[in-house]
Design a protein around this motif. Sequence first.
Motif, PDB file in Angstrom:
ATOM      1  N   LEU A 261     -16.130 -35.249  16.394  1.00  0.00           N
ATOM      2  CA  LEU A 261     -15.371 -34.793  17.559  1.00  0.00           C
ATOM      3  C   LEU A 261     -14.702 -36.022  18.152  1.00  0.00           C
ATOM      4  N   ARG A 262     -13.431 -35.912  18.411  1.00  0.00           N
ATOM      5  CA  ARG A 262     -12.691 -37.049  18.961  1.00  0.00           C
ATOM      6  C   ARG A 262     -12.103 -36.658  20.303  1.00  0.00           C
ATOM      7  N   ASP A 263     -12.182 -37.565  21.263  1.00  0.00           N
ATOM      8  CA  ASP A 263     -11.588 -37.389  22.597  1.00  0.00           C
ATOM      9  C   ASP A 263     -12.074 -36.109  23.287  1.00  0.00           C
ATOM     10  N   LEU A 264     -13.382 -35.924  23.320  1.00  0.00           N
ATOM     11  CA  LEU A 264     -13.972 -34.758  23.970  1.00  0.00           C
ATOM     12  C   LEU A 264     -13.731 -34.812  25.472  1.00  0.00           C
ATOM     13  N   GLU A 265     -13.403 -33.660  26.039  1.00  0.00           N
ATOM     14  CA  GLU A 265     -13.218 -33.518  27.485  1.00  0.00           C
ATOM     15  C   GLU A 265     -13.928 -32.244  27.919  1.00  0.00           C
ATOM     16  N   LEU A 266     -14.796 -32.356  28.927  1.00  0.00           N
ATOM     17  CA  LEU A 266     -15.584 -31.230  29.417  1.00  0.00           C
ATOM     18  C   LEU A 266     -15.271 -31.020  30.892  1.00  0.00           C
ATOM     19  N   THR A 267     -14.889 -29.800  31.252  1.00  0.00           N
ATOM     20  CA  THR A 267     -14.581 -29.458  32.641  1.00  0.00           C
ATOM     21  C   THR A 267     -15.584 -28.423  33.120  1.00  0.00           C
ATOM     22  N   GLY A 268     -16.174 -28.676  34.272  1.00  0.00           N
ATOM     23  CA  GLY A 268     -17.084 -27.733  34.910  1.00  0.00           C
ATOM     24  C   GLY A 268     -16.434 -27.169  36.161  1.00  0.00           C
ATOM     25  N   ILE A 269     -16.474 -25.854  36.301  1.00  0.00           N
ATOM     26  CA  ILE A 269     -15.899 -25.184  37.462  1.00  0.00           C
ATOM     27  C   ILE A 269     -17.021 -24.404  38.139  1.00  0.00           C
ATOM     28  N   LEU A 270     -17.286 -24.725  39.389  1.00  0.00           N
ATOM     29  CA  LEU A 270     -18.337 -24.080  40.159  1.00  0.00           C
ATOM     30  C   LEU A 270     -17.730 -22.907  40.923  1.00  0.00           C
ATOM     31  N   MET A 271     -18.332 -21.713  40.788  1.00  0.00           N
ATOM     32  CA  MET A 271     -17.775 -20.511  41.407  1.00  0.00           C
ATOM     33  C   MET A 271     -18.847 -19.777  42.201  1.00  0.00           C
ATOM     34  N   ASP A 272     -18.385 -18.974  43.167  1.00  0.00           N
ATOM     35  CA  ASP A 272     -19.320 -18.131  43.901  1.00  0.00           C
ATOM     36  C   ASP A 272     -19.441 -16.785  43.182  1.00  0.00           C
ATOM     37  N   GLU A 273     -20.133 -15.833  43.807  1.00  0.00           N
ATOM     38  CA  GLU A 273     -20.371 -14.537  43.166  1.00  0.00           C
ATOM     39  C   GLU A 273     -19.087 -13.751  42.929  1.00  0.00           C
TER      40      GLU A 273
END
Length: 154
Positions: free
Chosen positions: A68-80
């Motif tokens: 895997l090259r140049d991995l990018e991980l985005t986390g988005i926090l959401m309500d109900e």
Amino acid sequence: MRLQSIIVIVLVLATAACSTYRREFDANPPFAAHYYRNFDVEVAWQAERTGQDLRLSGTVTNHRYAYLRDLELTGILMDEKGIVLARVTVDDFPTYIPSGKGTSFKMRFGIVDGATPARLRFRYTYLLAEEPPAFRGYGGYDDVPHFGRFDAPL
């Protein structure tokens, strides 16, 4: 003739059902250790609430046959209701992650007063590489980005 048609239809439906990748989620309660596993990556994390912050620490493991090259991980926090409370992107992974190996990550979400986080949405993108080059003008595989997305509990 009718029996043959029924057999053909059943075989076609059975074949179509097997053509999707298996996705695996855990069933742990909120703020316990969680994981998501697909054919390409596994993401495991633990959430911890400290005051107005939500902190995630976890690992991303490569399940592909190539790097895997140049991995990018985005986390988005959401309500109900699915309203976005916070968004964090991590891209300081090693440039190349070998097959079967993992690397750790940490995310910190700032939460405003009165907001109640309910779930996370992860998005990841990466490129594939046959091997880490000593010096090569391109990364192989025509630099086509691969990506995935999944929703999960805290």
